[in-house]
Design a protein around this motif. Structure first.
Motif, PDB file in Angstrom:
ATOM      1  N   PRO A 145      41.063 -47.354 -55.016  1.00 43.80           N
ATOM      2  CA  PRO A 145      41.741 -46.556 -56.054  1.00 43.80           C
ATOM      3  C   PRO A 145      42.129 -47.357 -57.295  1.00 43.80           C
ATOM      4  N   ALA A 146      42.683 -48.553 -57.095  1.00 48.97           N
ATOM      5  CA  ALA A 146      43.090 -49.357 -58.250  1.00 48.97           C
ATOM      6  C   ALA A 146      41.894 -49.749 -59.103  1.00 48.97           C
ATOM      7  N   GLU A 147      40.757 -50.041 -58.471  1.00 51.80           N
ATOM      8  CA  GLU A 147      39.550 -50.387 -59.210  1.00 51.80           C
ATOM      9  C   GLU A 147      39.062 -49.202 -60.039  1.00 51.80           C
ATOM     10  N   ILE A 148      39.065 -48.033 -59.407  1.00 51.38           N
ATOM     11  CA  ILE A 148      38.597 -46.836 -60.100  1.00 51.38           C
ATOM     12  C   ILE A 148      39.490 -46.524 -61.293  1.00 51.38           C
ATOM     13  N   ALA A 149      40.797 -46.629 -61.088  1.00 55.14           N
ATOM     14  CA  ALA A 149      41.725 -46.369 -62.194  1.00 55.14           C
ATOM     15  C   ALA A 149      41.500 -47.354 -63.336  1.00 55.14           C
ATOM     16  N   ASN A 150      41.272 -48.618 -63.011  1.00 50.00           N
ATOM     17  CA  ASN A 150      41.013 -49.606 -64.056  1.00 50.00           C
ATOM     18  C   ASN A 150      39.666 -49.363 -64.732  1.00 50.00           C
ATOM     19  N   ASN A 151      38.680 -48.894 -63.962  1.00 50.35           N
ATOM     20  CA  ASN A 151      37.393 -48.511 -64.565  1.00 50.35           C
ATOM     21  C   ASN A 151      37.586 -47.396 -65.588  1.00 50.35           C
ATOM     22  N   LEU A 152      38.409 -46.426 -65.214  1.00 52.44           N
ATOM     23  CA  LEU A 152      38.675 -45.304 -66.123  1.00 52.44           C
ATOM     24  C   LEU A 152      39.443 -45.773 -67.360  1.00 52.44           C
ATOM     25  N   ARG A 153      40.339 -46.696 -67.145  1.00 48.37           N
ATOM     26  CA  ARG A 153      41.070 -47.260 -68.289  1.00 48.37           C
ATOM     27  C   ARG A 153      40.100 -47.921 -69.272  1.00 48.37           C
ATOM     28  N   ARG A 154      39.112 -48.642 -68.751  1.00 44.60           N
ATOM     29  CA  ARG A 154      38.136 -49.297 -69.628  1.00 44.60           C
ATOM     30  C   ARG A 154      37.325 -48.267 -70.413  1.00 44.60           C
ATOM     31  N   ILE A 155      36.979 -47.159 -69.757  1.00 47.62           N
ATOM     32  CA  ILE A 155      36.249 -46.106 -70.474  1.00 47.62           C
ATOM     33  C   ILE A 155      37.107 -45.539 -71.590  1.00 47.62           C
ATOM     34  N   GLY A 156      38.384 -45.312 -71.297  1.00 49.63           N
ATOM     35  CA  GLY A 156      39.288 -44.809 -72.335  1.00 49.63           C
ATOM     36  C   GLY A 156      39.389 -45.766 -73.506  1.00 49.63           C
ATOM     37  N   LYS A 157      39.465 -47.064 -73.239  1.00 50.67           N
ATOM     38  CA  LYS A 157      39.567 -48.054 -74.310  1.00 50.67           C
ATOM     39  C   LYS A 157      38.257 -48.154 -75.082  1.00 50.67           C
ATOM     40  N   THR A 158      37.131 -47.969 -74.386  1.00 50.04           N
ATOM     41  CA  THR A 158      35.840 -47.933 -75.075  1.00 50.04           C
ATOM     42  C   THR A 158      35.801 -46.787 -76.079  1.00 50.04           C
ATOM     43  N   ALA A 159      36.475 -45.697 -75.745  1.00 51.56           N
ATOM     44  CA  ALA A 159      36.515 -44.530 -76.629  1.00 51.56           C
ATOM     45  C   ALA A 159      37.581 -44.658 -77.710  1.00 51.56           C
ATOM     46  N   GLY A 160      38.284 -45.779 -77.733  1.00 52.72           N
ATOM     47  CA  GLY A 160      39.255 -46.011 -78.791  1.00 52.72           C
ATOM     48  C   GLY A 160      40.687 -45.690 -78.439  1.00 52.72           C
ATOM     49  N   LEU A 161      40.984 -45.424 -77.173  1.00 50.25           N
ATOM     50  CA  LEU A 161      42.361 -45.137 -76.773  1.00 50.25           C
ATOM     51  C   LEU A 161      43.125 -46.444 -76.573  1.00 50.25           C
ATOM     52  N   SER A 162      44.378 -46.446 -76.932  1.00 52.41           N
ATOM     53  CA  SER A 162      45.202 -47.640 -76.795  1.00 52.41           C
ATOM     54  C   SER A 162      45.778 -47.728 -75.386  1.00 52.41           C
ATOM     55  N   ASP A 163      46.240 -48.915 -75.020  1.00 54.44           N
ATOM     56  CA  ASP A 163      46.901 -49.091 -73.728  1.00 54.44           C
ATOM     57  C   ASP A 163      48.126 -48.189 -73.624  1.00 54.44           C
ATOM     58  N   GLU A 164      48.859 -48.064 -74.734  1.00 56.54           N
ATOM     59  CA  GLU A 164      50.066 -47.237 -74.719  1.00 56.54           C
ATOM     60  C   GLU A 164      49.729 -45.767 -74.464  1.00 56.54           C
ATOM     61  N   ALA A 165      48.670 -45.292 -75.105  1.00 63.07           N
ATOM     62  CA  ALA A 165      48.261 -43.895 -74.909  1.00 63.07           C
ATOM     63  C   ALA A 165      47.803 -43.662 -73.476  1.00 63.07           C
ATOM     64  N   LEU A 166      47.030 -44.604 -72.933  1.00 66.61           N
ATOM     65  CA  LEU A 166      46.544 -44.464 -71.564  1.00 66.61           C
ATOM     66  C   LEU A 166      47.688 -44.539 -70.560  1.00 66.61           C
ATOM     67  N   ASP A 167      48.658 -45.419 -70.800  1.00 66.88           N
ATOM     68  CA  ASP A 167      49.822 -45.486 -69.917  1.00 66.88           C
ATOM     69  C   ASP A 167      50.532 -44.135 -69.865  1.00 66.88           C
ATOM     70  N   ALA A 168      50.724 -43.547 -71.043  1.00 67.68           N
ATOM     71  CA  ALA A 168      51.425 -42.263 -71.109  1.00 67.68           C
ATOM     72  C   ALA A 168      50.639 -41.170 -70.399  1.00 67.68           C
TER      73      ALA A 168
END
Length: 226
Positions: A145-168
């Motif tokens: 699960p933690a790996e998958i969530a981090n994979n999704l976080r990377r996709i979000g950042k690739t699309a231009g989302l910030s860490d703060e936005a993804l955290d929220a």
């Protein structure tokens, strides 16, 4: 076509079955280091007060509407988005012949997490992130699960989302609960039993080829124009 569980079981599998923000029904909350910081994962809003919007492409005023029900973890949905949707966009969506509505279906926590990342980009980025999720489905949907969530976080950042936005977005438990409830309500109303499924002017169809879909749309458009 991926078949659905009964609605109550599906809801339990996604929310009660160990979704990252919940420890209900005897299922402990999953700890995702560096994904959902404690300071973020404390949303207190009531899910019943959150309105979930559909994302659409094409012409909202078109005489024919196509609603796709799909899951980001469904391989058949990924195939549709890779081989059928580009033709549908070129021939019917981008030409404003139809209105195309995408509705999320949740078989598991990972599909829900993916949908939350897609929605995190808002209307402007939703379909672009969706494309990334389907294109890279075999890559991000593997591991713990933690790996998958981090994979999704990377996709979000690739699309231009910030860490703060993804955290929220990851920490918004009420939003996640509202998304699942909205999905179940719509699936029951449209009698959707698997993905991908399509509702065309009120009639539900199972997965089909582009040729079959095009034939149905041409017939519907011809009747609407007549």
């Amino acid at each position: 076509m991926k078949k659905l569980l009964f609605p109550a079981l599906a809801l339990a599998a996604v929310i009660g079955g160990g979704v990252w923000y919940s420890g209900q029904s005897g299922s402990p909350a999953i700890e995702l280091p560096n994904v959902v910081p404690p300071a973020v994962a404390q949303e207190s809003a009531d899910a019943a007060d959150i309105e979930i919007a559909d994302f659409q492409m094409g012409n909202p005023e078109a005489s024919v509407e196509v609603i796709e029900y799909a899951s980001f973890t469904c391989p058949h949905c990924a195939t549709f988005h890779d081989s059928v949707l580009p033709k549908l966009k070129a021939d019917y969506i981008d030409t404003d012949k139809i209105n195309f509505v995408y509705r999320e279906v949740f078989f598991d926590r990972y599909g829900l997490w993916a949908a939350m990342v897609a929605r995190c980009g808002g209307e402007e980025k939703y379909f672009g992130i969706s494309d990334l999720l389907y294109d890279k489905q075999r890559e991000w949907a593997q591991g713990e699960p933690a790996e998958i969530a981090n994979n999704l976080r990377r996709i979000g950042k690739t699309a231009g989302l910030s860490d703060e936005a993804l955290d929220a977005c990851f920490g918004n438990a009420a939003q996640a609960e509202a998304m699942v409830a909205y999905s179940q309500e719509n699936m029951e109303a449209d009698k959707v039993t698997g993905t991908p499924s399509f509702v065309i002017d009120g009639k539900t169809y199972s997965n089909m080829s582009y040729e079959d879909l095009s034939e149905i749309l041409d017939e519907k458009l011809e009747k609407a124009d007549g």
